[in-house]
Design a protein around this motif. Structure first.
Motif, PDB file in Angstrom:
ATOM      1  N   ALA A 279      15.833  -3.003  18.130  1.00  0.00           N
ATOM      2  CA  ALA A 279      14.448  -3.020  18.608  1.00  0.00           C
ATOM      3  C   ALA A 279      14.198  -4.172  19.570  1.00  0.00           C
ATOM      4  O   ALA A 279      13.139  -4.235  20.202  1.00  0.00           O
ATOM      5  CB  ALA A 279      13.488  -3.117  17.426  1.00  0.00           C
ATOM      6  N   GLY A 280      15.156  -5.097  19.677  1.00  0.00           N
ATOM      7  CA  GLY A 280      15.012  -6.214  20.609  1.00  0.00           C
ATOM      8  C   GLY A 280      15.030  -7.569  19.944  1.00  0.00           C
ATOM      9  O   GLY A 280      14.424  -8.517  20.436  1.00  0.00           O
ATOM     10  N   VAL A 281      15.753  -7.696  18.819  1.00  0.00           N
ATOM     11  CA  VAL A 281      15.838  -8.946  18.058  1.00  0.00           C
ATOM     12  C   VAL A 281      14.418  -9.385  17.644  1.00  0.00           C
ATOM     13  O   VAL A 281      13.906 -10.421  18.065  1.00  0.00           O
ATOM     14  CB  VAL A 281      16.571 -10.054  18.827  1.00  0.00           C
ATOM     15  N   ILE A 282      13.801  -8.571  16.825  1.00  0.00           N
ATOM     16  CA  ILE A 282      12.444  -8.818  16.348  1.00  0.00           C
ATOM     17  C   ILE A 282      12.507  -9.529  15.001  1.00  0.00           C
ATOM     18  O   ILE A 282      13.057  -8.995  14.032  1.00  0.00           O
ATOM     19  CB  ILE A 282      11.647  -7.511  16.205  1.00  0.00           C
ATOM     20  N   LEU A 283      11.959 -10.747  14.949  1.00  0.00           N
ATOM     21  CA  LEU A 283      11.945 -11.526  13.716  1.00  0.00           C
ATOM     22  C   LEU A 283      10.645 -11.276  12.951  1.00  0.00           C
ATOM     23  O   LEU A 283       9.580 -11.149  13.567  1.00  0.00           O
ATOM     24  CB  LEU A 283      12.073 -13.021  14.007  1.00  0.00           C
ATOM     25  N   PRO A 284      10.692 -11.226  11.631  1.00  0.00           N
ATOM     26  CA  PRO A 284       9.464 -11.060  10.850  1.00  0.00           C
ATOM     27  C   PRO A 284       8.718 -12.385  10.747  1.00  0.00           C
ATOM     28  O   PRO A 284       9.290 -13.457  11.007  1.00  0.00           O
ATOM     29  CB  PRO A 284       9.989 -10.630   9.480  1.00  0.00           C
ATOM     30  N   PRO A 285       7.441 -12.361  10.349  1.00  0.00           N
ATOM     31  CA  PRO A 285       6.716 -13.617  10.138  1.00  0.00           C
ATOM     32  C   PRO A 285       7.356 -14.438   9.024  1.00  0.00           C
ATOM     33  O   PRO A 285       7.963 -13.885   8.096  1.00  0.00           O
ATOM     34  CB  PRO A 285       5.314 -13.145   9.724  1.00  0.00           C
ATOM     35  N   ALA A 286       7.209 -15.748   9.095  1.00  0.00           N
ATOM     36  CA  ALA A 286       7.727 -16.628   8.040  1.00  0.00           C
ATOM     37  C   ALA A 286       7.094 -16.247   6.705  1.00  0.00           C
ATOM     38  O   ALA A 286       5.887 -15.996   6.628  1.00  0.00           O
ATOM     39  CB  ALA A 286       7.413 -18.079   8.375  1.00  0.00           C
TER      40      ALA A 286
ATOM     41  N   GLU B 162       0.812  -1.212   0.000  1.00  0.00           N
ATOM     42  CA  GLU B 162       0.000   0.000   0.000  1.00  0.00           C
ATOM     43  C   GLU B 162       0.851   1.271   0.000  1.00  0.00           C
ATOM     44  O   GLU B 162       0.379   2.334  -0.445  1.00  0.00           O
ATOM     45  CB  GLU B 162      -0.925  -0.003   1.212  1.00  0.00           C
ATOM     46  N   ALA B 163       2.088   1.175   0.477  1.00  0.00           N
ATOM     47  CA  ALA B 163       2.947   2.358   0.566  1.00  0.00           C
ATOM     48  C   ALA B 163       3.682   2.660  -0.743  1.00  0.00           C
ATOM     49  O   ALA B 163       4.104   3.800  -0.977  1.00  0.00           O
ATOM     50  CB  ALA B 163       3.968   2.179   1.691  1.00  0.00           C
ATOM     51  N   ILE B 164       3.849   1.665  -1.596  1.00  0.00           N
ATOM     52  CA  ILE B 164       4.613   1.848  -2.836  1.00  0.00           C
ATOM     53  C   ILE B 164       3.850   2.747  -3.806  1.00  0.00           C
ATOM     54  O   ILE B 164       2.651   2.582  -4.019  1.00  0.00           O
ATOM     55  CB  ILE B 164       4.918   0.479  -3.485  1.00  0.00           C
ATOM     56  N   THR B 165       4.573   3.710  -4.376  1.00  0.00           N
ATOM     57  CA  THR B 165       4.034   4.575  -5.426  1.00  0.00           C
ATOM     58  C   THR B 165       5.006   4.553  -6.599  1.00  0.00           C
ATOM     59  O   THR B 165       6.107   3.985  -6.498  1.00  0.00           O
ATOM     60  CB  THR B 165       3.880   6.025  -4.931  1.00  0.00           C
ATOM     61  N   PRO B 166       4.649   5.191  -7.727  1.00  0.00           N
ATOM     62  CA  PRO B 166       5.599   5.263  -8.853  1.00  0.00           C
ATOM     63  C   PRO B 166       6.912   5.948  -8.490  1.00  0.00           C
ATOM     64  O   PRO B 166       7.920   5.756  -9.185  1.00  0.00           O
ATOM     65  CB  PRO B 166       4.822   6.065  -9.906  1.00  0.00           C
ATOM     66  N   ASN B 167       6.932   6.746  -7.418  1.00  0.00           N
ATOM     67  CA  ASN B 167       8.146   7.449  -7.013  1.00  0.00           C
ATOM     68  C   ASN B 167       8.982   6.675  -5.987  1.00  0.00           C
ATOM     69  O   ASN B 167      10.010   7.171  -5.532  1.00  0.00           O
ATOM     70  CB  ASN B 167       7.798   8.820  -6.433  1.00  0.00           C
ATOM     71  N   THR B 168       8.527   5.481  -5.615  1.00  0.00           N
ATOM     72  CA  THR B 168       9.283   4.684  -4.643  1.00  0.00           C
ATOM     73  C   THR B 168      10.520   4.100  -5.306  1.00  0.00           C
ATOM     74  O   THR B 168      10.423   3.390  -6.307  1.00  0.00           O
ATOM     75  CB  THR B 168       8.424   3.543  -4.076  1.00  0.00           C
ATOM     76  N   VAL B 169      11.680   4.384  -4.729  1.00  0.00           N
ATOM     77  CA  VAL B 169      12.931   3.875  -5.304  1.00  0.00           C
ATOM     78  C   VAL B 169      13.488   2.707  -4.507  1.00  0.00           C
ATOM     79  O   VAL B 169      14.242   1.888  -5.057  1.00  0.00           O
ATOM     80  CB  VAL B 169      13.997   4.986  -5.417  1.00  0.00           C
ATOM     81  N   ALA B 170      13.142   2.612  -3.201  1.00  0.00           N
ATOM     82  CA  ALA B 170      13.751   1.541  -2.396  1.00  0.00           C
ATOM     83  C   ALA B 170      12.934   1.248  -1.150  1.00  0.00           C
ATOM     84  O   ALA B 170      12.180   2.094  -0.650  1.00  0.00           O
ATOM     85  CB  ALA B 170      15.169   1.924  -1.982  1.00  0.00           C
ATOM     86  N   PHE B 171      13.108   0.027  -0.664  1.00  0.00           N
ATOM     87  CA  PHE B 171      12.621  -0.384   0.652  1.00  0.00           C
ATOM     88  C   PHE B 171      13.851  -0.770   1.457  1.00  0.00           C
ATOM     89  O   PHE B 171      14.554  -1.734   1.133  1.00  0.00           O
ATOM     90  CB  PHE B 171      11.661  -1.563   0.519  1.00  0.00           C
ATOM     91  N   LEU B 172      14.147   0.016   2.488  1.00  0.00           N
ATOM     92  CA  LEU B 172      15.309  -0.194   3.353  1.00  0.00           C
ATOM     93  C   LEU B 172      14.849  -0.873   4.623  1.00  0.00           C
ATOM     94  O   LEU B 172      14.028  -0.336   5.364  1.00  0.00           O
ATOM     95  CB  LEU B 172      15.962   1.158   3.667  1.00  0.00           C
ATOM     96  N   VAL B 173      15.401  -2.062   4.929  1.00  0.00           N
ATOM     97  CA  VAL B 173      14.884  -2.848   6.039  1.00  0.00           C
ATOM     98  C   VAL B 173      15.957  -3.775   6.594  1.00  0.00           C
ATOM     99  O   VAL B 173      16.850  -4.220   5.864  1.00  0.00           O
ATOM    100  CB  VAL B 173      13.645  -3.665   5.580  1.00  0.00           C
ATOM    101  N   GLU B 174      15.886  -4.043   7.895  1.00  0.00           N
ATOM    102  CA  GLU B 174      16.748  -5.031   8.536  1.00  0.00           C
ATOM    103  C   GLU B 174      16.080  -6.404   8.445  1.00  0.00           C
ATOM    104  O   GLU B 174      14.875  -6.518   8.713  1.00  0.00           O
ATOM    105  CB  GLU B 174      16.944  -4.692  10.008  1.00  0.00           C
ATOM    106  N   PRO B 175      16.790  -7.460   8.118  1.00  0.00           N
ATOM    107  CA  PRO B 175      16.194  -8.802   8.122  1.00  0.00           C
ATOM    108  C   PRO B 175      15.661  -9.204   9.486  1.00  0.00           C
ATOM    109  O   PRO B 175      14.639  -9.879   9.600  1.00  0.00           O
ATOM    110  CB  PRO B 175      17.350  -9.709   7.688  1.00  0.00           C
ATOM    111  N   ILE B 176      16.381  -8.799  10.533  1.00  0.00           N
ATOM    112  CA  ILE B 176      15.936  -8.929  11.928  1.00  0.00           C
ATOM    113  C   ILE B 176      16.218  -7.590  12.588  1.00  0.00           C
ATOM    114  O   ILE B 176      17.326  -7.057  12.465  1.00  0.00           O
ATOM    115  CB  ILE B 176      16.689 -10.052  12.673  1.00  0.00           C
ATOM    116  N   GLN B 177      15.240  -7.034  13.267  1.00  0.00           N
ATOM    117  CA  GLN B 177      15.456  -5.741  13.910  1.00  0.00           C
ATOM    118  C   GLN B 177      16.231  -5.938  15.210  1.00  0.00           C
ATOM    119  O   GLN B 177      15.688  -6.383  16.224  1.00  0.00           O
ATOM    120  CB  GLN B 177      14.128  -5.044  14.166  1.00  0.00           C
ATOM    121  N   GLY B 178      17.515  -5.597  15.172  1.00  0.00           N
ATOM    122  CA  GLY B 178      18.389  -5.864  16.304  1.00  0.00           C
ATOM    123  C   GLY B 178      18.182  -4.935  17.476  1.00  0.00           C
ATOM    124  O   GLY B 178      17.876  -5.367  18.592  1.00  0.00           O
TER     125      GLY B 178
END
Length: 404
Positions: free
Chosen positions: A200-207, A182-198
């Motif tokens: 923040a407390g070692v937060i793993l994303p859903p499988a 929902e956030a992506i638009t034609p002007n979106t160039v990148a998604f910057l993200v940590e594989p695990i948020q360190g």
């Protein structure tokens, strides 16, 4: 604390900016997973300098490479070629499957370099109107502490009274692929993200999250930028954390363990499109890619792979995680992690995690709290089964301790 320790701490407080709140120990020596304080007390290091000493403290082969190169040539700037940069490029590209490499010094510099590069790619390759590039990031992210980076942090301590901040960033929940779509638009160039948020407390994303993310980025011609500065180079039991979901980022950021803790070294790894847009004079670093840094990084990568540290992280991480889950303590809300990137989150009524870290110090373990209720556990990747078991015994005693 003894008089000498108090003197060190007091002098530091008198002359230094108060931007850290360290545990009350003054360290003077390290070897492998162990560190010693100025009084001669030994501790198991369960922080690894936020994964910077993944190969263990003062690894002899990395040390030898550093000393040898320091005798030969340390710095030329990028105004001239040096005989360590090309081999570093070749070796890290072969190891990670990357096409282009941009060497920097700190992790924050790597992030800033990636932001500049994906914006430039967006304007010159994707065709985004000038000045309108958007980068999507996640809430509770941690990508560094430069002014550009803290502008898209959601941590009040990081942001407050440092503005005004640069525009061009959208913040979405971590682990929510629908929010990304929902956030992506034609002007979106990148998604910057940590594989695990360190941080923040070692937060793993859903499988399956990153498989969806990869598909969304590919479909919308958005660069997937994975900040693997903490998770990369074996910390999670794989060379890169992306490998747990079988994906490949367009841009990968490495740092910390890239030098084994001997020297600030970071790198932006990318495909040809993104880094291929940079031209002479458009980006650089006096120290980035210097011969000493490259020699150290080459040795750090060699010992990581040749000595089986990545495989050991997977084995010992599974042992450590299972052992933490076996601790029956009313204080524990959740245990989570992957490889040797682990966390114990406490119930709020258990009190601040810092007091547990201070109690662990008295038992010979150095760990660090984050976000009030979480204890991070991330020892060097050379830890043995016996050392894991030794740590688990002391953690169990501490987590069941009555502080009332």
């Amino acid at each position: 604390m003894s008089a000498s320790v108090i003197d060190f701490v007091a002098t530091e407080a008198r002359f230094g900016a108060h931007n850290y709140e360290p545990i009350g120990v003054v360290l003077s020596r390290g070897e492998g997973v162990w560190v010693w304080d100025t009084e001669g007390n030994r501790y198991l290091d369960c922080l690894s300098a936020y994964s910077a000493v993944s190969q263990g403290h003062c690894h002899p082969k990395i040390l030898a490479a550093m000393v040898e190169q320091a005798h030969r040539l340390t710095l030329t700037s990028r105004a001239f070629h040096n005989d360590q940069l090309a081999p570093f490029y070749e070796e890290i590209a072969a190891l990670t499957g990357s096409h282009k490499v941009l060497p920097m010094n700190s992790g924050a510099e790597a992030v800033e370099s990636a932001i500049k590069s994906v914006r430039k790619w967006g304007y010159e390759v994707k065709g985004v109107p000038d000045g309108q590039a958007e980068i999507i990031v996640c809430a509770n992210n941690f990508h560094g502490r430069t002014l550009g980076i803290v502008g898209f942090s959601t941590d009040p301590d990081t942001r407050t009274h440092f503005g005004p901040f640069a525009p061009g960033f959208k913040i979405i929940p971590f682990g929510d692929a629908t929010a990304l779509a929902e956030a992506i638009t034609p002007n979106t160039v990148a998604f910057l993200v940590e594989p695990i948020q360190g941080e923040a407390g070692v937060i793993l994303p859903p499988a399956g999250y990153f498989a969806e993310v990869r598909e969304l980025c590919t479909t919308n011609n958005v660069m997937l930028v994975l900040d693997e500065i903490q998770t990369g180079l074996g910390r999670t039991g794989k060379l890169l954390a992306e490998q747990h979901e079988g994906i490949e980022a367009d841009v990968t950021l490495l740092g910390k363990a890239l030098s084994g803790g001997f020297y600030p070294v970071s790198a932006v790894l990318s495909n040809n499109d993104v880094l291929g847009t940079l031209r002479p004079g458009q980006h650089g670093s006096t120290f980035g890619g210097n011969p000493l840094a490259c020699a150290v990084a080459r040795a750090a990568l060699r010992v990581l792979t040749e000595e089986g540290m990545i495989e050991n992280a997977a084995r010992q991480g599974a042992r450590f995680l299972e052992g933490l889950k076996d601790i029956r303590a009313n204080t524990i809300r959740e245990v989570r992690g992957r490889g040797l990137m682990l966390a114990v989150e406490l119930h709020p009524e258990a009190g601040r995690a810092r007091r547990y870290c201070e109690a662990l110090q008295s038992k010979g373990i150095l760990a660090k709290d984050t976000h009030e209720q979480t204890i991070r556990i991330a020892p060097p990747l050379v830890i043995t089964s016996d050392e894991v078991d030794w740590a688990l015994e002391r953690l169990a005693t501490t987590l069941t301790q009555d502080f009332s």
